[in-house]
Design a protein around this motif. Sequence first.
Motif, short mmCIF file in Angstrom:
data_model
loop_
_atom_site.label_atom_id
_atom_site.label_comp_id
_atom_site.label_asym_id
_atom_site.label_seq_id
_atom_site.Cartn_x
_atom_site.Cartn_y
_atom_site.Cartn_z
N ASP A 169 26.02 8.57 -9.74
CA ASP A 169 24.17 8.80 -10.17
C ASP A 169 23.76 8.04 -8.73
OD1 ASP A 169 22.72 8.94 -12.38
OD2 ASP A 169 21.85 7.46 -12.02
N ARG A 170 24.64 6.58 -8.16
CA ARG A 170 23.70 6.39 -7.35
C ARG A 170 23.59 7.54 -5.42
NH1 ARG A 170 25.78 0.93 -5.97
NH2 ARG A 170 24.49 0.61 -4.05
N MET A 171 24.90 8.03 -5.80
CA MET A 171 24.94 8.71 -5.13
C MET A 171 24.35 9.85 -5.30
SD MET A 171 28.21 11.15 -3.87
CE MET A 171 28.20 12.78 -4.10
N LEU A 172 23.91 10.98 -5.74
CA LEU A 172 23.39 11.63 -6.16
C LEU A 172 22.08 11.73 -6.44
CD1 LEU A 172 25.06 12.80 -9.60
CD2 LEU A 172 25.69 14.08 -7.35
N PHE A 232 19.59 17.32 -6.27
CA PHE A 232 20.51 16.56 -7.57
C PHE A 232 20.24 15.51 -7.73
CE2 PHE A 232 23.49 17.87 -4.37
CZ PHE A 232 24.65 18.93 -5.12
N THR A 233 18.93 15.59 -8.18
CA THR A 233 17.88 14.91 -9.38
C THR A 233 17.86 15.56 -10.80
OG1 THR A 233 16.46 14.34 -7.86
CG2 THR A 233 17.80 13.05 -7.57
N PHE A 234 17.80 14.53 -11.70
CA PHE A 234 17.00 15.21 -12.87
C PHE A 234 15.30 15.29 -12.45
CE2 PHE A 234 14.57 14.50 -16.48
CZ PHE A 234 15.01 16.30 -18.12
N ARG A 235 15.14 14.25 -11.74
CA ARG A 235 13.76 14.20 -11.43
C ARG A 235 12.64 15.26 -10.56
NH1 ARG A 235 10.60 11.39 -14.81
NH2 ARG A 235 11.37 10.14 -15.05
N GLN A 236 13.48 15.40 -10.42
CA GLN A 236 12.76 16.86 -9.58
C GLN A 236 12.93 18.05 -10.45
OE1 GLN A 236 15.20 19.31 -6.04
NE2 GLN A 236 13.78 18.26 -4.27
N TRP A 239 23.83 15.57 -11.76
CA TRP A 239 22.33 15.26 -11.63
C TRP A 239 22.26 13.60 -11.74
CZ3 TRP A 239 18.93 19.60 -13.09
CH2 TRP A 239 17.91 20.48 -12.60
N ALA A 240 21.54 12.89 -10.74
CA ALA A 240 21.31 11.57 -11.30
C ALA A 240 20.04 11.80 -12.24
CB ALA A 240 20.59 11.14 -9.61
#
Length: 733
Positions: free
Chosen positions: A582-585, A591-595, A640-641
């Motif tokens: 998660d930290r890497m993503l 690779f983030t859900f937030r985006q 995804w992070a």
Amino acid sequence: MLSGDGEQVPGWADTVRGLAHRVLGPVAASVRFAARDGAGRGYAYEAGDGVLTVAATDGVSASVALHHYLREHCGLAVGWDTELPLPVTTLPDAPPREGAARVREGYYFNFCTFSYTTPYWDWADWEREIDWMALHGITMPLAVTGHEAAVHAAYSLLGLDDQQIRRFLGGPGYLPFQFMGCLDDFAGPLPASWVESHRELGARILDRERAFGMTPVLPAFTGHVPREIAATARAGRRTWQGFETWVLDPADPLYARIGAEIARAQIKLFGTDHLYAADPFIEMIPIDADPAFPGAVAAATLAGLRDADPDAVWLMQAWPFSYQRDFWTKDRVTAFLDAIPDERMLIADLWAEQDPLWGEFEEFAGKPWLWCALLNFGGRTDPVADLRGVPAAVDAALAAARPPAGLGLAMEATRNNPVFFELVTDQIWNRVPGVEAWLDAFVAQRYGVQGRSAAELRAAWHGLLDTVYGAEGLRIAPDRFKGVLTANPTYAWTRDGGAELRAAAAGMLWYRPGVLARAWERLIEVAEREPALVAGPLGHDLAEAGIAYLARVADRRCLDVVASGGDPVDVARFLEVFDDLDRMLACRPEFTFRQWEDKAVSWAAGPGDREVLRDNARRIITVWGTVDSPLLDDYAGRHWAGLVGGYYRDRWELWARGLAGALAGDGDPGAETELGERLRARAEDFLREGVSPVEAGDLAVESRRLLTAYAGAFGTFPEDEPGASFQDKSGLS
């Protein structure tokens, strides 16, 4: 119109000039464009004294010429994640070079792509994507954005009110499945503001595609109607993945009438290039088993289209012929295709790299057809492909008695495994005799570096080719186990000492993990040496390599948990993989859900819209449908992070808490029932609350940390040891 030197200036020149400026910045002023005669698509270019001259038959061919020049003489390619403008300050000399397309068309998109990748894109996203399409030879894109405005207009004329229509259309993230007839009245209603905003966006997309000389494919009626209309018509019920819909009988005159009304409304709003996509049987068997019935559907579909557009050509995906082979026998397929005039249909062989149908059905009974590569289902982020198998598959299709009219990409989502999709589009214009040499050029042009870093990157990619991208003979499909990280936990995997999970995990390692680890390490070494590259494609590739390796570590540590009966130490080591990945993503925005969620919410015009958009963004990549239905749960699971270290980790932690009891119960269904209730509660919580933001760090630093931490996860062995395999070293087989 003539240029100053007497050459004819083509109508597409300004459009391609705009692309050149976005790609090259100020140096684009030194690119000249001219028309070129020819029966097929072709180009010629040469460069001297800092000026590049391109002559082409059309705007897409001119764009391809520009891209070929940049790749061959500047050593730079434009990918999905390339930073633009390119660092080109002068245009190198180049001798005359000509190119000719191997096929007439380059097809692009799948209906599903408009749910799994593009639903929340704005014009900036689309402009970048259309540029990518032109540079890669795409001439025939599916164009779904804004179709809801045509559906709304048609049903308004048929007497439905605004609320009825928007309820029928459902949530904006699911619209393509509504257009295919798979569902309605779900995850909505469609926000009122969405219809107008996406009518404008859809028109802008089509204007730009046509300005390049592309011929967009617009959606068409599939027989699927609102319940209010079905109640007074000849209609039947059907189900798809637990969703019930109503479809008209083609013998009802309303079928052709509604088809014509939707086509007319669409032409009024968006114009037409006479190509229409409709899939009346997509993953749903016809409501009448009579062998002649599909032909009747075809006749009604074409009648509606031709009433609105006498020049209409129907494009249909061949997916049903593969997905439901028990129904679509060769005789049924042939009877269906024979009912349609050859000049009125175009068939997309959707999954031709894995399950080609063109040979099985004799090039679709004489219909023009498209060879398409799918690879990705649901937008999953797993790095995987059989690169070596693609050129031979394309060459075989082009050598057929009736070769395809085009090559295409029909992935359910983009922005994953770019090497595979670049390999396919390259073959629209050039034959690829060997993947190894092609890969060397791809790597050089992807990163634009030389010397030691270039050599390391080539070595890294050959390591990827021998591992995750060497999936020869592997079925890459939704029904195949993809690893525990994104899987919905179950105690069924604990039976017989975890034998089922052990076999599934072993099947994911057809290669030596040491080779993958070394490839990942080489990417990291270049990122550390040249940190400026990490913001571009190298950052994407670092993340994908990390996913590939850590996913297999997670599989192994899950087996350790089962073997120890849920020992707390093993559980902690297993869950640690989720936290670390998660930290890497989080270091890479895509690779983030937030985006993803932020893009969705950006379309909200008010609180009610925001609620629907958030729900759609969260729902489709997790439970997909309702929390009570397992049918599509995790179909679109993504590394995804926020998801990996939050939603997915939490589910496995719940599984681990009950593992000892499940093992002690020796198959007692009570433990599975209790776990199911806890997982449903976690899913409901996610749909309400989403995920917490994850702080972004330095991708090269995080990648090195993870490689160091997990380098010994599979034991110690040389990656070059002949004949070594994961099964030999790990004891999983």
